[in-house]
Structure formats: C-alpha cells, structure tokens
Scaffold this motif. Structure first.
Motif, PDB file in Angstrom:
ATOM      1  N   PRO A 113     -12.019 -16.016 -25.895  1.00  0.00           N
ATOM      2  CA  PRO A 113     -11.935 -15.079 -24.765  1.00  0.00           C
ATOM      3  C   PRO A 113     -11.143 -15.674 -23.609  1.00  0.00           C
ATOM      4  CG  PRO A 113     -14.074 -16.145 -24.802  1.00  0.00           C
ATOM      5  CD  PRO A 113     -13.362 -16.596 -26.043  1.00  0.00           C
ATOM      6  N   ARG A 114     -10.527 -14.799 -22.829  1.00  0.00           N
ATOM      7  CA  ARG A 114      -9.788 -15.209 -21.643  1.00  0.00           C
ATOM      8  C   ARG A 114     -10.380 -14.535 -20.418  1.00  0.00           C
ATOM      9  NH1 ARG A 114      -3.601 -13.862 -22.545  1.00  0.00           N
ATOM     10  NH2 ARG A 114      -4.570 -11.824 -22.847  1.00  0.00           N
ATOM     11  N   ASN A 115     -10.298 -15.200 -19.285  1.00  0.00           N
ATOM     12  CA  ASN A 115     -10.703 -14.600 -18.018  1.00  0.00           C
ATOM     13  C   ASN A 115      -9.526 -13.843 -17.429  1.00  0.00           C
ATOM     14  OD1 ASN A 115     -13.303 -15.731 -18.116  1.00  0.00           O
ATOM     15  ND2 ASN A 115     -12.529 -17.677 -17.305  1.00  0.00           N
ATOM     16  N   SER A 116      -9.822 -12.867 -16.609  1.00  0.00           N
ATOM     17  CA  SER A 116      -8.753 -12.067 -16.014  1.00  0.00           C
ATOM     18  C   SER A 116      -7.843 -12.899 -15.129  1.00  0.00           C
ATOM     19  CB  SER A 116      -9.359 -10.912 -15.196  1.00  0.00           C
ATOM     20  OG  SER A 116     -10.178 -11.424 -14.157  1.00  0.00           O
ATOM     21  N   THR A 117      -8.381 -14.005 -14.597  1.00  0.00           N
ATOM     22  CA  THR A 117      -7.569 -14.874 -13.732  1.00  0.00           C
ATOM     23  C   THR A 117      -6.749 -15.871 -14.538  1.00  0.00           C
ATOM     24  OG1 THR A 117      -9.388 -16.460 -13.541  1.00  0.00           O
ATOM     25  CG2 THR A 117      -9.262 -14.694 -11.879  1.00  0.00           C
ATOM     26  N   ARG A 118      -6.991 -15.942 -15.840  1.00  0.00           N
ATOM     27  CA  ARG A 118      -6.342 -16.897 -16.730  1.00  0.00           C
ATOM     28  C   ARG A 118      -6.651 -18.341 -16.338  1.00  0.00           C
ATOM     29  NH1 ARG A 118      -5.847 -12.428 -18.454  1.00  0.00           N
ATOM     30  NH2 ARG A 118      -4.064 -11.555 -19.586  1.00  0.00           N
TER      31      ARG A 118
END
Length: 686
Positions: free
Chosen positions: A378-383
């Motif tokens: 998974p990735r966070n929206s902020t990268r």
C-alpha cells in the motif's frame, strides 16, 4: 299496404318500448344502493405521502378529497356544472331527446360517434359502470343505465354523485379533490370564478388543467360563465365580476428530490400493512426543511458532470433527508439506496473499530513504514512515511499503511465481520487491500454504520414510515422501535468517536467543520472516481457521496473537498435549531466488565446455595449470561450479542473468538533513547 306497415311499425315500437322498460327495470334491480355508489374505491387506491410535519409530499393514484353532500356544494358550482354540461338536467328523464338527435346528426355528418349528447346522468352511468368506447352498443347501455338511475335516485342525489365522482384532471376525482389540487382549499369555499374553472375541466381535463395551461383554463371558464348567463343561471353583471383571469391557481407540488425518498419508502408498505384498496395517508420521517437543504447542498457542491447523493438520519434511525441524484426528472436512479460504490478510506471506520475492540487505544503509538502483505504494497496519498505516530493521528491523516498493518495483525476476515456487524449488506473482500475500502457498499448502509457509532455502539436501523392511516382516520400501522443490538462495547464506540472527531478537527475532514462538535471520515477512491464524507453532530448522522455514474475520474474530487463541504452546508442548516452536544469520547466500564469473575455478581454461580426468603422459599434470581438474549443482560447494555453475531456472520459458535470482556490497560510508551523506535502494537504477537 301503408296501414299494414304502420301496424308493423307500431308493433315493433311497442315491443321495443316493452323491452326498454324491462331492461330499465332489470337494471334498477342490479344497481348498487346510494351508499355503495358513494364509495370511490372502484377508482383505484389513493396514497398520500406526508412529511414529518404532516405536509403533503406526493399524492399517488386518484385523489378523492372529501365527499360533499348536496347542500354542502356551493350553488354556483352546481349551476356552473348544469349550465355547461346538461342545461336540461332538471327536466329530462335521464336521456335528453334533443341531445340524442344532435348526436345522431353529428354521427351522420362525420361518419363516427363523437363526444356529445350525453346528459349528466349518462356521464355518471358511463363513469361508474362502462368504458369510454364510442360504440353504438355502449351508447344503448349508457342510456338504459341512465334511465334506471333516474328512476332509482333523485336529481339532487344524481348531481351529488356526479360532482363527487367525475374526473377533473391532475388525478383529482370529485370537486373537493379538484379544488384542493388547483386552489389549495376545500370545494365548499369555491367562489364563482373558481367554480367556472372546475366546471370547465370535465370536457377535456388534460387540455384545460390549470396547472398545465392556466390561460386555457381561464378561457374555458369564460365559456362556462357565458353559458350560465345564456341559460338563466347567472345575471350578466355577476359573470363580469367573476374575473376568471384573476383567479389564483396553486402551483403543482414540485416532485424533484423528494421522489427519491418516496420511491424508497412506498415499497416498504408491502411488509407493513395488509393489502387494502382504501385511500391511505402515509406519514413519514422526512423533514421538508432538511430535504430542501440537502437538495441545495448536493446541487451546489457536486462537481460538473458528477452526480451526488445524501442521506441524513436521526439517532433512532428516522431518515430526515434523502437525495438520490441531482435531478429526479433527469434520472430516477437512487444513488443513496441503490448504487454500490467503493467507499475508500471511509471504510476505515471498521478497521479502527476492530483495532479498538482488540485493545488498542487512540494514544497507542504505531509506525508508518513501508509494508508488503501477500505481494501487496500500500501507498500513502503523500507518498511518504511519517514514522512513529499515534493511532489517533494515523486515523485523522488516513494513513494507509497503518490500516494495512491493523488488518494484517487482526485478520482481514475480522475487519469484514465488523463491517457486516454494522449493517454493510454487500459482499466484502478479504484481500489485504480491503482495508482501503475496495469493496462496493451503499451510502445508506455506511451512514447507518456511522449512526450506530454515534449511538454508543448500539445498532441503528433506518426507517421512513411513522404511521399509516385510512382516509377516515383508522390506524393501519404505527412505528415501533426495532430491537436494538449492542454492536460494540460503549468504550469502543466512545474511542471511535474520539478518532472521528480528530479527523474533522485536524485531519482530512477539516472542511466539514460547522462551528460545533462534528465527528466524521472522508473517503476517496483511486483516480478520484468517488468522494465520500460521512459524519454526525447533535444527534444527526449524514452521509454524502459524489462521483460519476460511469465511474470515470472526476478532476479534483476528494472526500475532503466537495463532499465535506456539502456535508457542512447541509448540517449548518439541519442542526441549527438543535442544542450543541459534546461527544462522549470516554465511556466508563461497568464493574462486571472490569472484574469478570464470579465475585463480580455477588455470589459463586457454581457453588453458592440458592437464595431463600424468611419462609425458606427460593428467591428467583437472574444470572447474567453473556450469550443470552439482550433483555437478559445487565442493564447497562454493554455486552455484545454473540449469538446474533454468529447468525449475521454465518459462523460456527465453536469457532467464535473469545469476546473482549474488559478493555485492556492502556499501553504506555516506555522510556527509551530517542534513537530507539517505540514498540509497535501492530507487530505480530509472540
């Protein structure tokens, strides 16, 4: 020869007359009595759907109004109808020879039967017993029935029946329904101008309907007034003073967004009441002011080219507003109750509920770091990765990797079970990515789940119908609260509210602030296809969804933008008159939960002797049973109904995980050197 023909002709006429008399006599014996004819159920069922304040939302089927006795009908209304429809009504025997002759002449001239020549009595016979087919056979039956009606009833009774049953357009049968539909008041208050408009409708209800073409209706009313003057029913001066052009017509009720609600509500009647043909009034939970505010919010904030939906429900499940799309006329598809879309991060409600129920606390420290689960990263929206954060901050910032770690630690099936427990009706995937809201859900189900959190973890079931009554006031149905289920312990719901409030105060839902406590969560799906915001304040829970029906990308759409703003715009109006309520973010634990042993109940269940009174008679005692029906639990209502959960989750009771009977002590971050990472409660337990 001529004399013989004359005799034959006379004989045939005599036989015809005898046949007619016999036919009329037979028809008279078969006619219903007056009381039966005054019942209008044969016209179809009328259903009036009303808002919570009693105002009319929509009327379906025929509209009847009140039955007016002859003396209650204004004389001008009676005169107008006779003048324009049957000026010799008081003198003919049910069939007007002059009218019949004119009808035959029209038949010869045009080659077919046209409307015309029928008396009021014939029209009544046709409306009650026959069809509108223009055949010679139907005209003969109509005439026979008219003659029978005239023999059985008085002129006044026939006129009363006619005026209370004839169709005036707009679904209105009878003058009272017509008056209420077009002028907003009962027929006993009709003035001359209004009576002329109503009388003029009978000829062509659709062409002269005031709500469809007010000028045509007023022009037809002038014809009626002139006919009244010509036939001696009205002095010319009074006709001039009537001024049909100045009659105010009530505009037709707007049936836009409210139809989404009524379309969802009416099918529920099949399970609430027995089948009936009587006119009924359905009193609902809809708040007209909230509905108008919801309509404005969805149309005002939905991005161009996108649709929007909103559901608002009270703490008891009463649905106060429902908008299923931007325009009901353009699309009757109800996106609030029918559409199934990915909820994005709003689904994390169930992830964190499971975490809190397992013993984690909002203050626990977790680590935002790269993770890979079964090949999924998974990735966070902020990268980026924030490192050690509290569970509260992880939720408010909607950090994806933390949700993934919770699911991996507790089991993705546990998260799915929590969602089903809170009313999510669709199939939920148990692949790791499910924690980010990849399973399709309905807006009304998600709103219900958030409402149950606001309700201290007790189930909320949405409902729309408060009561159903017949036209004469007989009660057919009265809403009674459903059995409430404890979904999670009160302190779990309180801590979840803490997290939801932080998401609005300092997280992704800041645009949803309304100047009073709000708790809620945003949701955004991949490529900005769906935007969600669901939250609650002052006892009202509201869910908002926006997106395209074809699931294409909507530029700039995020849960924290347009949906959160629409939520705020709606809620500012919806709760403006409600008292401000502070959230209960800490719920005390009862003694029986803190000390889950025999001594907590005051006696040893297995070893103590039964209690007896002074005479030695045993005293009935009720022993708490965590698996017993809810009414047998301790009065604080904090024990989850495990048997019910087994049924909902379709699991074998033998495989049931032990329910947490007490909240574990809060985890304290131990004193460590700054270089050492804090302990991570999401790491697999040894």
């Amino acid at each position: 020869m001529f004399v013989a023909a004359l005799k034959w002709g006379a004989a045939i006429c005599l036989l015809g007359l005898i046949g007619l008399v016999v036919a009329v006599a037979v028809a008279m014996t078969q006619l219903p009595n007056y009381d039966q004819l005054s019942k209008r159920s044969d016209l179809g069922q009328m259903i009036r759907v009303r808002a919570s304040d009693g105002s009319l939302l929509v009327s379906l089927g025929p509209s009847f109004g009140r039955w007016l006795a002859y003396d209650e009908i204004p004389p001008t209304m009676r005169a107008a109808m006779i003048a324009v429809e049957d000026k010799r009504f008081r003198s003919h025997i049910g069939v007007d020879p002059i009218g019949v002759a004119r009808s035959f002449k029209v038949r010869l001239d045009s080659g077919r039967w046209r409307q015309g020549g029928s008396t009021i009595t014939q029209q009544l016979a046709r409306n009650i017993f026959l069809t509108n087919s223009r055949t010679f056979g139907r005209k003969v039956k109509e005439a026979v029935l008219a003659l029978a009606l005239e023999r059985k009833f008085t002129k006044n009774q026939i006129l009363e029946l006619y005026l209370n049953r004839v169709y005036f357009g707009g679904g209105a049968y009878g003058i009272d329904a017509a008056s209420r539909t077009f002028f907003g008041h009962g027929a006993e208050r009709l003035n001359l101008g209004e009576a002329a408009i109503v009388a003029g409708l009978v000829k062509a209800p659709s062409n002269y309907s005031p709500t469809a073409d007010v000028e045509a209706a007023r022009g037809r009313a002038s014809v009626v007034l002139n006919s009244m003057v010509e036939n001696g029913f009205l002095p010319a001066g009074e006709a001039v003073a009537a001024h049909p052009a100045e009659v105010k017509v009530q505009p037709a009720a707007k049936q836009n967004s409210v139809r989404y609600f009524t379309d969802w509500t009416l099918p529920q009647l099949d399970t609430l009441i027995d089948e009936t043909s009587e006119p009924i009034d359905v009193y609902t939970t809809l708040d007209p002011a909230m509905q108008a505010a919801a309509d404005r919010a969805i149309n005002g904030y939905s991005p161009p080219g996108a649709q929007g939906a909103l559901v608002a429900m009270d703490r008891d499940g009463a649905v106060r507003a429902m908008v299923g799309g931007r325009n009901y006329v353009d699309s009757i598809y109800n996106r609030a109750t029918q559409a199934e879309r990915q909820p994005g991060s709003s689904f994390k409600l169930f992830v964190y509920l499971a975490a809190l129920e397992s013993g984690m606390k909002p203050s626990d420290m977790v680590v935002d770091k790269p993770v890979t689960i079964d090949g999924w990263t998974p990735r966070n929206s902020t990268r980026t990765f924030a490192g050690p954060v509290s569970l509260r901050e992880a939720f408010s910032r909607s950090i994806n990797t933390i949700s993934a770690q919770i699911g991996d630690s507790l089991g993705f099936g546990t998260i799915a079970d929590m969602a089903h427990r809170f009313g999510i009706s669709g199939r939920i995937s148990t692949f790791p990515s499910m924690v980010l809201g990849t399973s399709d859900v309905r807006l009304i189900d998600m709103t219900r789940a958030f409402a149950s959190v606001q309700n201290r973890g007790i189930s909320v079931v949405p409902y729309a119908v408060k009561k159903v009554v017949t036209a004469d006031g007989r009660l057919l149905y009265q809403y009674q609260s459903n059995e409430q289920r404890v979904l999670v312990a009160p302190w779990v719901a309180a801590e979840m509210t803490d997290l939801l409030q932080s998401a609005v105060l300092s997280g992704t839902g800041r645009a949803a602030q309304i100047g009073r406590p709000v708790a809620g969560k945003t949701g955004t799906t991949s490529s900005n296809k769906d935007g969600w915001f669901i939250g609650f304040s002052s006892g009202l829970t509201t869910g908002v969804w926006m997106g395209r029906d074809d699931a294409r990308t909507v530029a700039g759409l995020q849960g924290g933008t347009a949906p959160a703003r629409a939520f705020a715009a709606f809620m500012k109006e919806a709760v403006a008159k409600r008292p401000v309520e502070q959230f209960e973010t800490q719920a005390p634990m009862p003694d029986w939960q803190l000390e889950p042993d025999e001594e907590a109940w005051g006696f040893n269940m297995e070893e103590s002797a039964p209690l007896v009174d002074a005479d030695g008679n045993p005293i009935a005692t009720q022993q708490p049973d965590p698996l017993a029906p809810e009414q047998q639990r301790p009065q604080d209502g904090s024990q989850v109904d495990q048997q019910w959960l087994d049924e909902v989750l379709k699991r074998n009771p033998e495989n049931r995980p032990p329910p947490p009977r007490a909240a574990p002590p809060r985890q304290q971050l131990p004193q460590q050197q700054p270089s050492e990472p804090p302990p991570d409660p999401l790491q697999p337990r040894p």
